[in-house]
Motif scaffolding. Structure first.
Motif, PDB file in Angstrom:
ATOM      1  N   GLU A   1       6.567  -3.885  -8.496  1.00 25.24           N
ATOM      2  CA  GLU A   1       6.032  -3.465  -9.798  1.00 25.24           C
ATOM      3  C   GLU A   1       4.709  -2.730  -9.615  1.00 25.24           C
ATOM      4  O   GLU A   1       4.455  -1.706 -10.265  1.00 25.24           O
ATOM      5  CB  GLU A   1       5.851  -4.682 -10.707  1.00 25.24           C
ATOM      6  CG  GLU A   1       7.137  -5.310 -11.183  1.00 25.24           C
ATOM      7  CD  GLU A   1       7.952  -4.383 -12.070  1.00 25.24           C
ATOM      8  OE1 GLU A   1       7.343  -3.518 -12.745  1.00 25.24           O
ATOM      9  OE2 GLU A   1       9.195  -4.510 -12.086  1.00 25.24           O
ATOM     10  N   TYR A   2       3.868  -3.238  -8.740  1.00 23.92           N
ATOM     11  CA  TYR A   2       2.585  -2.585  -8.470  1.00 23.92           C
ATOM     12  C   TYR A   2       2.798  -1.179  -7.921  1.00 23.92           C
ATOM     13  O   TYR A   2       2.179  -0.206  -8.385  1.00 23.92           O
ATOM     14  CB  TYR A   2       1.787  -3.427  -7.483  1.00 23.92           C
ATOM     15  CG  TYR A   2       0.673  -2.688  -6.791  1.00 23.92           C
ATOM     16  CD1 TYR A   2      -0.530  -2.414  -7.442  1.00 23.92           C
ATOM     17  CD2 TYR A   2       0.823  -2.237  -5.474  1.00 23.92           C
ATOM     18  CE1 TYR A   2      -1.554  -1.723  -6.803  1.00 23.92           C
ATOM     19  CE2 TYR A   2      -0.196  -1.545  -4.826  1.00 23.92           C
ATOM     20  CZ  TYR A   2      -1.384  -1.291  -5.497  1.00 23.92           C
ATOM     21  OH  TYR A   2      -2.387  -0.596  -4.857  1.00 23.92           O
ATOM     22  N   LEU A   3       3.676  -1.046  -6.933  1.00 26.17           N
ATOM     23  CA  LEU A   3       3.896   0.250  -6.289  1.00 26.17           C
ATOM     24  C   LEU A   3       4.521   1.251  -7.263  1.00 26.17           C
ATOM     25  O   LEU A   3       4.137   2.420  -7.297  1.00 26.17           O
ATOM     26  CB  LEU A   3       4.786   0.069  -5.054  1.00 26.17           C
ATOM     27  CG  LEU A   3       4.175  -0.754  -3.913  1.00 26.17           C
ATOM     28  CD1 LEU A   3       5.220  -1.049  -2.846  1.00 26.17           C
ATOM     29  CD2 LEU A   3       2.979  -0.037  -3.302  1.00 26.17           C
ATOM     30  N   ILE A   4       5.474   0.794  -8.058  1.00 20.32           N
ATOM     31  CA  ILE A   4       6.126   1.683  -9.023  1.00 20.32           C
ATOM     32  C   ILE A   4       5.116   2.125 -10.088  1.00 20.32           C
ATOM     33  O   ILE A   4       5.104   3.289 -10.512  1.00 20.32           O
ATOM     34  CB  ILE A   4       7.341   0.983  -9.657  1.00 20.32           C
ATOM     35  CG1 ILE A   4       8.436   0.764  -8.596  1.00 20.32           C
ATOM     36  CG2 ILE A   4       7.895   1.802 -10.824  1.00 20.32           C
ATOM     37  CD1 ILE A   4       9.586  -0.105  -9.066  1.00 20.32           C
TER      38      ILE A   4
ATOM     39  N   GLY B   1       5.784   3.936  -1.453  1.00 22.36           N
ATOM     40  CA  GLY B   1       5.134   2.633  -1.362  1.00 22.36           C
ATOM     41  C   GLY B   1       5.593   1.878  -0.131  1.00 22.36           C
ATOM     42  O   GLY B   1       6.722   2.039   0.333  1.00 22.36           O
ATOM     43  N   VAL B   2       4.718   1.028   0.398  1.00 21.37           N
ATOM     44  CA  VAL B   2       5.004   0.275   1.617  1.00 21.37           C
ATOM     45  C   VAL B   2       4.635  -1.187   1.416  1.00 21.37           C
ATOM     46  O   VAL B   2       3.489  -1.507   1.073  1.00 21.37           O
ATOM     47  CB  VAL B   2       4.220   0.826   2.827  1.00 21.37           C
ATOM     48  CG1 VAL B   2       4.594   0.049   4.096  1.00 21.37           C
ATOM     49  CG2 VAL B   2       4.466   2.320   3.012  1.00 21.37           C
TER      50      VAL B   2
ATOM     51  N   GLY C   1       0.840  -1.191   0.000  1.00 19.02           N
ATOM     52  CA  GLY C   1       0.000   0.000   0.000  1.00 19.02           C
ATOM     53  C   GLY C   1       0.872   1.237   0.000  1.00 19.02           C
ATOM     54  O   GLY C   1       2.050   1.183  -0.383  1.00 19.02           O
ATOM     55  N   PHE C   2       0.306   2.342   0.450  1.00 16.79           N
ATOM     56  CA  PHE C   2       1.035   3.608   0.373  1.00 16.79           C
ATOM     57  C   PHE C   2       0.982   4.345   1.701  1.00 16.79           C
ATOM     58  O   PHE C   2       0.026   4.219   2.478  1.00 16.79           O
ATOM     59  CB  PHE C   2       0.448   4.484  -0.739  1.00 16.79           C
ATOM     60  CG  PHE C   2       0.650   3.895  -2.099  1.00 16.79           C
ATOM     61  CD1 PHE C   2       1.808   4.147  -2.809  1.00 16.79           C
ATOM     62  CD2 PHE C   2      -0.303   3.040  -2.644  1.00 16.79           C
ATOM     63  CE1 PHE C   2       2.010   3.567  -4.061  1.00 16.79           C
ATOM     64  CE2 PHE C   2      -0.110   2.464  -3.882  1.00 16.79           C
ATOM     65  CZ  PHE C   2       1.050   2.723  -4.600  1.00 16.79           C
TER      66      PHE C   2
ATOM     67  N   PRO D   1       3.973   6.759  10.754  1.00 19.35           N
ATOM     68  CA  PRO D   1       2.642   6.601  10.170  1.00 19.35           C
ATOM     69  C   PRO D   1       2.632   5.886   8.823  1.00 19.35           C
ATOM     70  O   PRO D   1       1.587   5.815   8.184  1.00 19.35           O
ATOM     71  CB  PRO D   1       2.194   8.048  10.008  1.00 19.35           C
ATOM     72  CG  PRO D   1       3.457   8.772   9.655  1.00 19.35           C
ATOM     73  CD  PRO D   1       4.546   8.095  10.453  1.00 19.35           C
ATOM     74  N   GLN D   2       3.783   5.366   8.399  1.00 18.47           N
ATOM     75  CA  GLN D   2       3.841   4.668   7.104  1.00 18.47           C
ATOM     76  C   GLN D   2       3.369   3.224   7.286  1.00 18.47           C
ATOM     77  O   GLN D   2       4.150   2.279   7.169  1.00 18.47           O
ATOM     78  CB  GLN D   2       5.263   4.710   6.535  1.00 18.47           C
ATOM     79  CG  GLN D   2       5.766   6.106   6.234  1.00 18.47           C
ATOM     80  CD  GLN D   2       6.480   6.747   7.424  1.00 18.47           C
ATOM     81  OE1 GLN D   2       6.687   6.111   8.452  1.00 18.47           O
ATOM     82  NE2 GLN D   2       6.880   8.003   7.283  1.00 18.47           N
ATOM     83  N   CYS D   3       2.093   3.078   7.609  1.00 19.71           N
ATOM     84  CA  CYS D   3       1.575   1.745   7.949  1.00 19.71           C
ATOM     85  C   CYS D   3       0.152   1.560   7.429  1.00 19.71           C
ATOM     86  O   CYS D   3      -0.789   1.493   8.224  1.00 19.71           O
ATOM     87  CB  CYS D   3       1.626   1.527   9.459  1.00 19.71           C
ATOM     88  SG  CYS D   3       0.799   2.831  10.419  1.00 19.71           S
TER      89      CYS D   3
END
Length: 339
Positions: A111-114, A85-86, A70-71, A128-130
């Motif tokens: 690949e999805y996040l990019i 991206g996380v 996710g992000f 908070p990157q969760c």
């Protein structure tokens, strides 16, 4: 042969099985029903089926593993930041390990996040990157991937990720009398009173999204000489599933704040002592608190409260090479999600 595909609505029972086989250390607990995945993953307002990638055996169709990506949020905690991206979770059945399944899953997640616009890739959710992970893995909060999962660190280092922060996990056993003495307590108690609010205030859209249906309790120290104005607060929640793993009802201090002009006066220590006594009276056996290792105030507070260091979480970063970055005008899904 292993194939990689997006999440399907029929996957939750198999994902729960993978979770239970893969996450056997202290930082996670058995998912006894797929409904827990609905609560902590699928119900998120930003959940994207494309970000939950499943590895399945082509012949038997057996789900061998999954990765959940996710992000991070914006600085204002009111929308998604698609530039960061996380990778929140990776799990592979023990019988499918050493076959490249984990690497294949992470590669698919990257690949999805990019494709969505990520400029940096984070492995191991930390506040908070969760976007995902809270409530299922890590305990009180999102500490990254824990040292009690020994395969995580060499796995992500081998994939080019580098440590970018650590969180110390402290616990206090409540089966003994709470003895936190401090000469400052007497004066503080004369001026400040402890209040317990059964519903903690939600501070942002991101808090609401990550916490979901959680109903934490808020403890406050209020100034009796200033119309009960709050001087310090702590948010506490029952670590529902973790008690199954740890063998005793458990609670976690999720957030600790002291008014800047009142710090270094024993306020936080007094509030923690009040929380511990309250939890002990409610027959909890463990209280947990997380402290980023670069926060000397929090680590010092945990030590002053005679808490024991039981684990350490690490979050990892990897930059996206410029030649793989998708121009923002071409990236998909860049509409902010928020209020």
């Amino acid at each position: 042969m292993t194939t990689y595909r997006r999440f399907r609505n029929t996957d939750p029972p198999a994902l729960a099985d993978v979770w239970n086989e893969a996450h056997t250390a202290r930082g996670a607990y058995p998912v006894r029903t797929p409904a827990l995945l609905e609560r902590w993953i699928f119900s998120k307002p930003y959940f994207d089926p494309d970000g939950l990638i499943v590895a399945a055996d082509e012949e038997s169709n057996l789900v061998e593993g999954y990765v959940l990506a996710g992000f991070a949020p914006t600085a204002e905690l009111n929308a998604l930041n698609f530039a960061e991206g996380v990778i929140s979770s990776v799990a592979v059945r023990p019988t499918a390990r050493r076959k490249g399944v984990g690497r294949g899953l992470v590669s698919a997640a990257e690949e999805y996040l990019i494709r969505k616009g990520a400029r940096t890739l984070r492995a191991g959710p930390t506040w908070p990157q969760c976007p995902f992970g809270f409530g299922l893995y890590g305990g009180t909060n999102a500490p990254g991937f824990l040292a009690s999962d020994p395969d995580a660190d060499p796995f992500f280092r081998a994939l080019g990720y580098q440590p970018a922060g650590q969180t110390a996990v402290y616990q206090k056993k409540l089966d003994q009398p709470i003895a936190l003495a401090d000469a400052r307590f007497g004066m503080l108690r004369r001026r400040y009173e402890t209040q317990v609010l059964r519903a903690a205030a939600v501070q942002s859209w991101w808090h609401d999204a990550v916490w979901g249906t959680l109903e934490p309790v808020e403890f406050r120290l209020v100034d009796k000489l200033a119309n009960n104005f709050p001087a310090a607060r702590a948010v506490v929640w029952e670590l529902e599933g973790y008690g199954w793993r740890w063998g005793t009802p458990s609670a976690g201090i999720l957030d600790m704040q002291v008014r800047p002009d009142l710090r270094r006066q024993g306020m936080a220590k007094l509030l923690v002592s009040q929380v511990l006594r309250f939890l002990q009276d409610q027959f909890f056996g463990v209280c947990e608190l997380h402290a980023p290792t670069d926060r000397a105030d929090l680590t010092g507070l945990c030590k002053a409260a005679t808490m024991e260091l039981v684990d350490t979480g690490t979050t990892y970063l990897k930059p996206v090479p410029e030649d793989r970055q998708v121009p923002l005008r071409q990236a998909t899904g860049l509409t902010p999600v928020g209020v």
